[in-house]
Design an enzyme around this catalytic site. Structure first.
Site, PDB file in Angstrom:
ATOM      1  N   GLY A  51     -23.247  10.046  10.080  1.00  0.00           N
ATOM      2  CA  GLY A  51     -24.485   9.377  10.462  1.00  0.00           C
ATOM      3  C   GLY A  51     -25.022   8.556   9.315  1.00  0.00           C
ATOM      4  O   GLY A  51     -24.276   8.182   8.396  1.00  0.00           O
ATOM      5  N   THR A  53     -17.296   7.654  10.558  1.00  0.00           N
ATOM      6  CA  THR A  53     -16.736   8.508   9.523  1.00  0.00           C
ATOM      7  C   THR A  53     -15.967   9.647  10.173  1.00  0.00           C
ATOM      8  O   THR A  53     -16.269  10.008  11.302  1.00  0.00           O
ATOM      9  CB  THR A  53     -17.946   9.074   8.737  1.00  0.00           C
ATOM     10  N   GLY A  77     -26.232   7.857   6.075  1.00  0.00           N
ATOM     11  CA  GLY A  77     -26.212   8.616   4.834  1.00  0.00           C
ATOM     12  C   GLY A  77     -27.537   8.676   4.107  1.00  0.00           C
ATOM     13  O   GLY A  77     -27.874   9.681   3.476  1.00  0.00           O
ATOM     14  N   ARG A  81     -22.831   0.648  -2.695  1.00  0.00           N
ATOM     15  CA  ARG A  81     -23.641   1.600  -1.921  1.00  0.00           C
ATOM     16  C   ARG A  81     -22.832   2.891  -1.677  1.00  0.00           C
ATOM     17  O   ARG A  81     -21.640   2.873  -1.394  1.00  0.00           O
ATOM     18  CB  ARG A  81     -24.004   0.953  -0.580  1.00  0.00           C
ATOM     19  N   VAL A  82     -23.510   4.026  -1.820  1.00  0.00           N
ATOM     20  CA  VAL A  82     -22.865   5.328  -1.572  1.00  0.00           C
ATOM     21  C   VAL A  82     -23.724   6.104  -0.583  1.00  0.00           C
ATOM     22  O   VAL A  82     -24.945   6.176  -0.740  1.00  0.00           O
ATOM     23  CB  VAL A  82     -22.745   6.139  -2.883  1.00  0.00           C
ATOM     24  N   GLY A  83     -23.091   6.669   0.434  1.00  0.00           N
ATOM     25  CA  GLY A  83     -23.814   7.462   1.433  1.00  0.00           C
ATOM     26  C   GLY A  83     -23.697   8.945   1.165  1.00  0.00           C
ATOM     27  O   GLY A  83     -23.468   9.377   0.032  1.00  0.00           O
ATOM     28  N   ASP A  84     -23.839   9.732   2.213  1.00  0.00           N
ATOM     29  CA  ASP A  84     -23.827  11.201   2.069  1.00  0.00           C
ATOM     30  C   ASP A  84     -22.433  11.786   1.907  1.00  0.00           C
ATOM     31  O   ASP A  84     -22.276  12.880   1.353  1.00  0.00           O
ATOM     32  CB  ASP A  84     -24.453  11.836   3.322  1.00  0.00           C
TER      33      ASP A  84
HETATM   34  N1  ASP Z   1     -22.338   9.017   6.731  1.00  0.00           N
HETATM   35  C1  ASP Z   1     -21.599   7.820   6.436  1.00  0.00           C
HETATM   36  C2  ASP Z   1     -22.329   7.064   5.329  1.00  0.00           C
HETATM   37  O1  ASP Z   1     -23.539   6.999   5.333  1.00  0.00           O
HETATM   38  C3  ASP Z   1     -21.427   6.922   7.614  1.00  0.00           C
HETATM   39  C4  ASP Z   1     -20.819   7.581   8.845  1.00  0.00           C
HETATM   40  O2  ASP Z   1     -21.065   8.742   9.128  1.00  0.00           O
HETATM   41  O3  ASP Z   1     -20.056   6.886   9.560  1.00  0.00           O
HETATM   42  O4  ASP Z   1     -21.670   6.520   4.477  1.00  0.00           O
END
Ligand code: ASP
Length: 290
Positions: free
Chosen positions: A209, A158, A211, A186-189
């Site tokens: 990181g 990211t 999420g 799916r949704v991360g942070d």
């Molecule tokens: N934080 C992002 C997620 O979980 C992934 C990343 O940092 O590459 O979607």
């Protein structure tokens, strides 16, 4: 004036090309600050360049979800005004960070899927063609190899940036294609204000990181709160240890309005760097937290 950018925490060493691109994005962001532009504009410009490059897990390089669709997430926040905007699951457009910027000034804070697409279309954002045969073939091979879960733990890329402008205002942004293997939807942070990014009067934080654990710690807000009591380095370290405690991995960039900052990660590497009056520094990683 200061701008920091990253190309994702991860186990893999970033390529020379990726580091060069990071330097280019810092240069462009810093030029905006030098010319008197806002921290917000500098953050958007730096992230836009990384999204366009296809070298990171964001924009045209974003990961595919398991149904072969590239759904992009991004968020953006400005410190002094507490203005925030985020986009989730944007398809068919290259720069979700620009969509987040538009949403920030709309009556809404977060738009998903079709709503996000309408905004992107209405504002003439750059299109992104659907994944091609080679992209889909790569996904198919990955699924077949069963390498998916391992990669999910280790590789993130990211992108994100934080900046401090001449007027002492700060901003933070982040943009992603998610993780390497994920169910559709799916949704991360990254698009969650307080988890992936946070900015207030004195602090700006952008995270990367896994999420799932970053959300549980509300990492960006956690670091910002810790920075009220201690310097960025100690604040970042304390918060990253919470993510480690949950079995996750993460990295972050954070600065305060006095120009103090930290770049830290629990992974072996995190392509990152900063630009200020003294010049630009870009490295494969900075402080590793264990
Ligand atoms: N934080 C992002 C997620 O979980 C992934 C990343 O940092 O590459 O979607």
């Amino acid at each position: 004036m200061l701008i920091i950018a990253h190309g994702g925490a991860g186990a893999k060493r970033p390529t020379k090309k990726a580091l060069k691109k990071l330097e280019e994005s810092l240069q462009a962001g810093f030029k905006i600050l030098k010319d008197g532009g806002s921290a917000l504009k500098a953050v958007v410009e730096a992230i836009d360049i990384l999204e366009d490059s296809g070298l990171f897990n964001a924009g045209s390089g974003g990961n595919l979800q398991l149904d072969g669709k590239r759904r992009l997430d991004a968020s953006l926040m400005e410190g002094r005004t507490l203005k925030a905007g985020a986009v989730i699951g944007l398809q068919g457009f290259r720069n979700p960070i620009r969509a987040a910027e538009v949403i920030m000034d709309s009556p809404h804070r977060i738009l998903t899927n079709e709503g996000a697409r309408v905004i992107a279309r209405a504002h003439g954002l750059k299109r992104l063609p659907p994944p091609d045969h080679a992209d889909l073939e790569r996904l198919r091979r990955k699924i077949k190899k069963g390498a998916a879960l391992d990669a999910y733990k280790k590789y993130f890329s990211t992108v994100g940036a934080v900046a401090l402008d001449k007027g002492g205002n700060v901003a933070a942004g982040s943009s992603t294609g998610g993780v390497s293997t994920m169910l559709p939807g799916r949704v991360g942070d990254t698009p969650i204000i307080g988890a992936g990014v946070y900015a207030d009067l004195n602090t700006a934080v952008s995270c990367t990181g896994k999420g799932e654990e970053i959300i549980r710690v509300a990492l960006a807000k956690e670091v910002s709160m810790n920075m009220k009591r201690k310097g960025p380095e100690a604040a970042g370290e304390e918060s990253l240890k919470k993510v480690l405690g949950l079995g996750g991995d993460a990295g972050l960039i954070a600065l305060d309005s006095a120009g103090r900052f930290t770049i830290a990660h629990t992974t072996g590497a995190m392509a990152s760097g900063y630009a200020r009056e003294g010049g630009i520094i870009v490295r494969q990683g900075f402080r590793v937290i264990k």
